[in-house]
Design an enzyme around this catalytic site. Structure first.
Site: not given
Ligand code: 17E
Ligand code: FE2
Length: 419
Positions: A57, A59, A154, A212, A215, A311, A317
């Site tokens: 995982h 980006h 996103q 995702h 989170e 990540d 982030w």
């Molecule tokens: N985008 C997201 O939704 N969550 C993350 N941890 C990152 C990007 C890095």
């Molecule tokens: Fe992520």
């Protein structure tokens, strides 16, 4: 080539690894004489050999953009999403710009023995610049690394205009997996719908799923139950991954006990991102502050598949990151209270075979006869020491070729203070 005196991770006996072309031909017992075999010999003197590390995982389209144009001041996920959204409007990057950053990030990972990477790519932008860039990077870097691409909405499947259509188009363009971000959708109902949509699309286009999921430090964020239930009903568990699931660190135990029964039944995979989420979560807490990680230890003990990932490498982030998964393991073990002797000895499974299972590449993965000659050598003879010292990957071998090597640093004390 014969790799002599190799200690396969988790085993006590040494073996000699005979490589023919791009394949592992034979694992020879320690007693076998190999000196006069006529093969080129590499003597490891008992150093540890593992299958290549798996980054489950990251980006890559975001990598190396931290601070451009602004740094994340609050350290929250939501400021990160806001900054990225602004950056998309402000900095009109070309495909070549994205490719350059993604390749730089992959180079960091390759140097640390990573040969399999799953990257999320933001598809909530009508031009698909990131996706097109990553599809090309995937082809161009094949000699060094296998890249899997998740079409990641996103800014939401429903919160972003035409998000669902963009997601479907990204799958047609060649993304390998469907993503989602239910905790970011406007309502709980939209979040539930977004998870169902992701699974429907995966079913329709024969793709993997990596969401995702939850989170956030909101104990009411319960999309993982939707993901697991839908995966179970469609019998797709092994193809489905729940990433982050940090809200699980805030669930009450009565709910968690019920949830775990479903998770186990569903057979879905979990990715924990300890560095990223220790940094992002708990930001709105006063004291006591939550760790904001998923229940890694408990998931593992309940027999579920969990792996660790990085990540981010310097993005809106997360400001740090060097591509080294050993450092992720070290931090993850601390944060998850997995510092018992056995946890430490077996920790590298979290970034090797468990990751391979998550990426659905377990077949053909591993240092075994008949498999591709893909392996890494760590500069240590002990599994325990690998976690204590985080030694470098001295060789990364792919298709029988050494694709990366590191000369370990040597430090000496010059003054005779210890004599
Ligand atoms: N985008 C997201 O939704 N969550 C993350 N941890 C990152 C990007 C890095
Ligand atoms: Fe992520």
């Amino acid at each position: 080539m014969i790799i002599k005196n190799a200690k396969l991770y988790g085993q006590d006996e040494f073996v000699h690894i005979e490589i023919h072309g791009d394949k592992i031909h034979k694992l020879l017992p320690f007693e076998t004489p190999v000196e006069s075999s006529g093969h080129e010999i590499m003597d490891l003197n008992g150093k540890i050999v593992l299958p290549p590390f798996v980054e489950p995982h990251i980006h890559l389209d975001y990598a190396l953009t931290a601070g451009t144009p602004k740094w994340n001041q609050s350290g929250t996920l939501f400021e990160g999403i806001q900054l990225w959204s602004e950056r998309k409007q402000l900095v009109k990057e070309t495909k070549a710009d994205v490719k350059k950053r993604a390749k730089e990030a992959l180079e960091m990972q390759i140097k640390h023995g990573v040969q399999h990477v799953r990257t999320h790519v933001d598809i909530t932008e009508p031009n698909f610049t990131g996706l097109e860039a990553l599809l090309e990077v995937k082809q161009e870097l094949k000699p060094w690394v296998d890249v899997q691409i998740v079409a990641f909405p996103q800014e939401g499947i429903y919160a972003y205009p035409k998000g669902a259509a963009l997601l479907e188009e990204a799958l047609k363009m060649g993304a390998d997996a469907v993503g989602g971000i239910p905790h970011y959708e406007f309502t709980r109902e939209d979040g539930v719908q977004s998870v169902k949509k992701a699974l429907d699309l995966a079913y329709k286009y024969d793709k993997l799923v990596d969401i995702h999921c939850d989170e956030i430090d909101d104990e009411q964020s319960r999309f993982v139950e939707v993901l697991a239930a839908e995966a179970y009903k469609l019998d797709m568990g092994e193809l489905v991954t729940a990433s982050h699931t940090t809200a699980m660190g805030s669930y009450n135990d009565a709910y968690a006990t019920k949830l775990f029964k479903l998770l186990k039944k569903s057979n879905i995979n979990f990715v924990s991102l300890p560095k990223a989420n220790l940094h992002l979560q708990g930001r709105i807490d006063s004291y006591p502050k939550r760790r904001g990680l998923t229940r890694v230890k408990e998931l593992k003990e309940a027999g579920m598949n969990v792996c660790f990932g990085l990540d981010s490498i310097m993005d809106p982030w997360y400001p740090l990151g060097d591509g080294n998964l050993l450092r992720v393991v070290e931090m993850g073990l601390h944060a998850s209270h997995m510092t018992g002797y056995n946890d430490i000895k077996t920790a590298l499974n979290l970034v090797t075979e468990n990751g391979a299972k998550t990426l659905h590449i377990a077949e053909g993965y591993g240092v075994k006869e008949g498999n591709k000659a893909n392996l890494v050598v760590l500069d240590t003879t002990s599994e325990y020491d690998a976690i204590r010292r985080l030694p470098p990957v001295i060789y990364s071998i792919r298709n029988g070729h050494i694709i990366a090597e590191t000369k370990p640093a040597v430090t000496t004390i010059n003054e005779p203070i210890f004599s």
